[in-house]
Design an enzyme around this catalytic site. Sequence first.
Site, short mmCIF file in Angstrom:
data_model
loop_
_atom_site.label_atom_id
_atom_site.label_comp_id
_atom_site.label_asym_id
_atom_site.label_seq_id
_atom_site.Cartn_x
_atom_site.Cartn_y
_atom_site.Cartn_z
N GLU A 1 43.77 39.26 47.69
CA GLU A 1 45.24 39.21 47.74
C GLU A 1 45.79 37.80 47.54
OE1 GLU A 1 46.49 42.98 50.38
OE2 GLU A 1 48.03 41.63 49.68
N ASP B 1 54.60 40.65 49.04
CA ASP B 1 55.51 40.24 50.14
C ASP B 1 55.36 41.20 51.32
OD1 ASP B 1 56.38 38.27 48.48
OD2 ASP B 1 58.30 39.20 48.00
N THR C 1 43.10 43.39 39.30
CA THR C 1 42.11 42.39 38.88
C THR C 1 41.17 42.93 37.81
OG1 THR C 1 42.20 41.44 41.10
CG2 THR C 1 40.30 40.85 39.75
N GLY D 1 24.98 28.62 68.61
CA GLY D 1 23.74 27.95 68.20
C GLY D 1 22.86 28.88 67.38
N GLY D 2 21.55 28.87 67.69
CA GLY D 2 20.60 29.71 66.95
C GLY D 2 20.94 31.19 67.06
C1 FAD Z 1 35.88 42.20 48.19
C2 FAD Z 1 37.01 42.07 47.22
C3 FAD Z 1 38.01 43.02 47.24
C4 FAD Z 1 39.08 42.93 46.32
N1 FAD Z 1 40.01 43.93 46.27
C5 FAD Z 1 40.90 43.96 45.23
C6 FAD Z 1 41.76 45.07 45.04
O1 FAD Z 1 41.76 46.03 45.81
N2 FAD Z 1 42.58 45.08 43.95
C7 FAD Z 1 42.62 44.05 43.06
O2 FAD Z 1 43.38 44.12 42.09
N3 FAD Z 1 41.82 42.95 43.24
C8 FAD Z 1 40.96 42.88 44.29
N4 FAD Z 1 40.13 41.80 44.47
C9 FAD Z 1 40.22 40.70 43.53
C10 FAD Z 1 40.75 39.41 44.15
O3 FAD Z 1 42.14 39.52 44.36
C11 FAD Z 1 40.38 38.27 43.19
O4 FAD Z 1 38.97 38.08 43.31
C12 FAD Z 1 41.11 37.00 43.51
O5 FAD Z 1 42.46 37.11 43.19
C13 FAD Z 1 40.53 35.80 42.74
O6 FAD Z 1 40.34 36.09 41.39
P1 FAD Z 1 38.93 35.76 40.68
O7 FAD Z 1 37.87 36.37 41.51
O8 FAD Z 1 39.04 36.15 39.28
O9 FAD Z 1 38.79 34.18 40.79
P2 FAD Z 1 39.48 33.09 39.79
O10 FAD Z 1 40.87 33.47 39.58
O11 FAD Z 1 38.60 32.96 38.61
O12 FAD Z 1 39.38 31.82 40.68
C14 FAD Z 1 38.17 31.09 40.88
C15 FAD Z 1 38.50 29.89 41.73
O13 FAD Z 1 39.44 29.04 41.06
C16 FAD Z 1 40.60 28.87 41.87
N5 FAD Z 1 41.77 28.82 41.00
C17 FAD Z 1 42.10 29.69 40.02
N6 FAD Z 1 43.23 29.33 39.42
C18 FAD Z 1 43.65 28.22 40.04
C19 FAD Z 1 44.77 27.34 39.88
N7 FAD Z 1 45.72 27.59 38.97
N8 FAD Z 1 44.87 26.25 40.68
C20 FAD Z 1 43.92 26.01 41.62
N9 FAD Z 1 42.83 26.78 41.81
C21 FAD Z 1 42.71 27.87 41.04
C22 FAD Z 1 40.63 30.06 42.80
O14 FAD Z 1 41.39 29.78 43.95
C23 FAD Z 1 39.16 30.26 43.07
O15 FAD Z 1 38.75 29.37 44.07
C24 FAD Z 1 39.12 41.85 45.41
C25 FAD Z 1 38.11 40.87 45.43
C26 FAD Z 1 37.07 40.99 46.30
C27 FAD Z 1 35.96 39.96 46.24
#
Ligand code: FAD
Length: 382
Positions: free
Chosen positions: A363, A240, A126, A339-340
């Site tokens: 993920e 997977d 990411t 509740g609270g």
């Molecule tokens: C605590 C934490 C730990 C993490 N650990 C890792 C890690 O170890 N390694 C790693 O690589 N990543 C990691 N991530 C990243 C995580 O996988 C991403 O945050 C996640 O995939 C969503 O990407 P984004 O935050 O950019 O949201 P976006 O992709 O910008 O999405 C924002 C919103 O839009 C929705 N959305 C986006 N595209 C579509 C679509 N085509 N159709 C419908 N809805 C859509 C999403 O579902 C979401 O609700 C972590 C994130 C967090 C918060």
Amino acid sequence: MISFGLDEDQQAFQDIARQFAENEIRPVTAQYDQTMEFPWPIVEKAHELGLMNTHIPEEYGGMGLGCLEGVLIAEELAWGCSGISTPMEANGLALAPVILGASPHLMEKYVAPMVDKPIMAAYAVTEPGAGSDVAALRSTAVKKGDRWILNGEKMWITNAGVADWYFVLAYTDKSKKHRGMTAFLVEKDWDGVVPGKKEVNLGQRASDTRAISFTDVEVPEENVVGEVGKGWLLAMGAFDHTRPAVAAGAVGLARAAFEHAARYSLERKTMGRPIAHHQAISFLIADMAKDIEAARLLVWKSAWMIDQGQRNTLYASMGKCFAGDVAHRVASDAVQILGGYGFNTEYPVEKLLRDSKIYQIYEGTAQIQRLIIARDVLGQFA
Ligand SMILES: Cc1cc2nc3c(=O)[nH]c(=O)nc-3n(C[C@H](O)[C@H](O)[C@H](O)COP(=O)(O)OP(=O)(O)OC[C@H]3O[C@@H](n4cnc5c(N)ncnc54)[C@H](O)[C@@H]3O)c2cc1C
């Protein structure tokens, strides 16, 4: 033949993980949530007991366990505390694409030592502008002699501050889109690798989440994981194997919230009787119990399929999506039942609600899982 029973070894792993969660994790869960320190002592003990990195192949000294054994352990550890179990699962996520594609040399150098020592690793895909849309990555690696020069910014990387090495995905040829992505194994201590500050997240606060910047990092050719241009397949193929374990973590959290709520509902009295005897509350409890059971069955099926050598992408997404939603709903209903008191930090369920939200995000978000499911099931009719 269908069997939902566990064999002796699976039962033993489940028992060991359950006892460990109860005796070692539960007593410190609130403490780590508050201090946000990395739970090294717990990680070290879990490693010692063989509860981490269970899928490292036997030829590299590991136990070579299946995905099903992994989900049994994951559920128990997350029942203990998902903020503490997530770093261990993130090791599994970093290892999965490496085990799928790395050369024997990389396996010996980086994976085999993880059997003897509690070495942490991270999956760094990411970026600030690329989460669900992995194709929007901006990280690049350019070949210079026998090295690749890696530049880019990663974001939200679990274990970024504690890992010895990272699995990193970058473009080596943007014009080829997905086929132009390559995976690299990058050591944290190499010049140009800088992890950011620990992020303060809503929940799972013991887990170490950071950005990482890569500036002109020299990666030797031998640290390409798999083949040049095949990084996307490895990074996505890993899910997977790992989504069943993440989903199992959601089941474990939901089970914890359910147990707190059920016990409380039998103790707390209103209008002259335990609140469990008000139908509105007992129906919430019934929904919790059935949804947890259904989520576990989906998770087990998705794990069993990959252990049988079957493609499980659809079921891994179904399990991750369903279990993530169940965890968040059950944790929210547990707060409602208390509740609270449920809203208060002296009671465990507010933490569970905070911790649960991430299961609908990391993920692959709940929406992305539904995209995968819809594409697959509709494809069967096209
Ligand atoms: C605590 C934490 C730990 C993490 N650990 C890792 C890690 O170890 N390694 C790693 O690589 N990543 C990691 N991530 C990243 C995580 O996988 C991403 O945050 C996640 O995939 C969503 O990407 P984004 O935050 O950019 O949201 P976006 O992709 O910008 O999405 C924002 C919103 O839009 C929705 N959305 C986006 N595209 C579509 C679509 N085509 N159709 C419908 N809805 C859509 C999403 O579902 C979401 O609700 C972590 C994130 C967090 C918060």
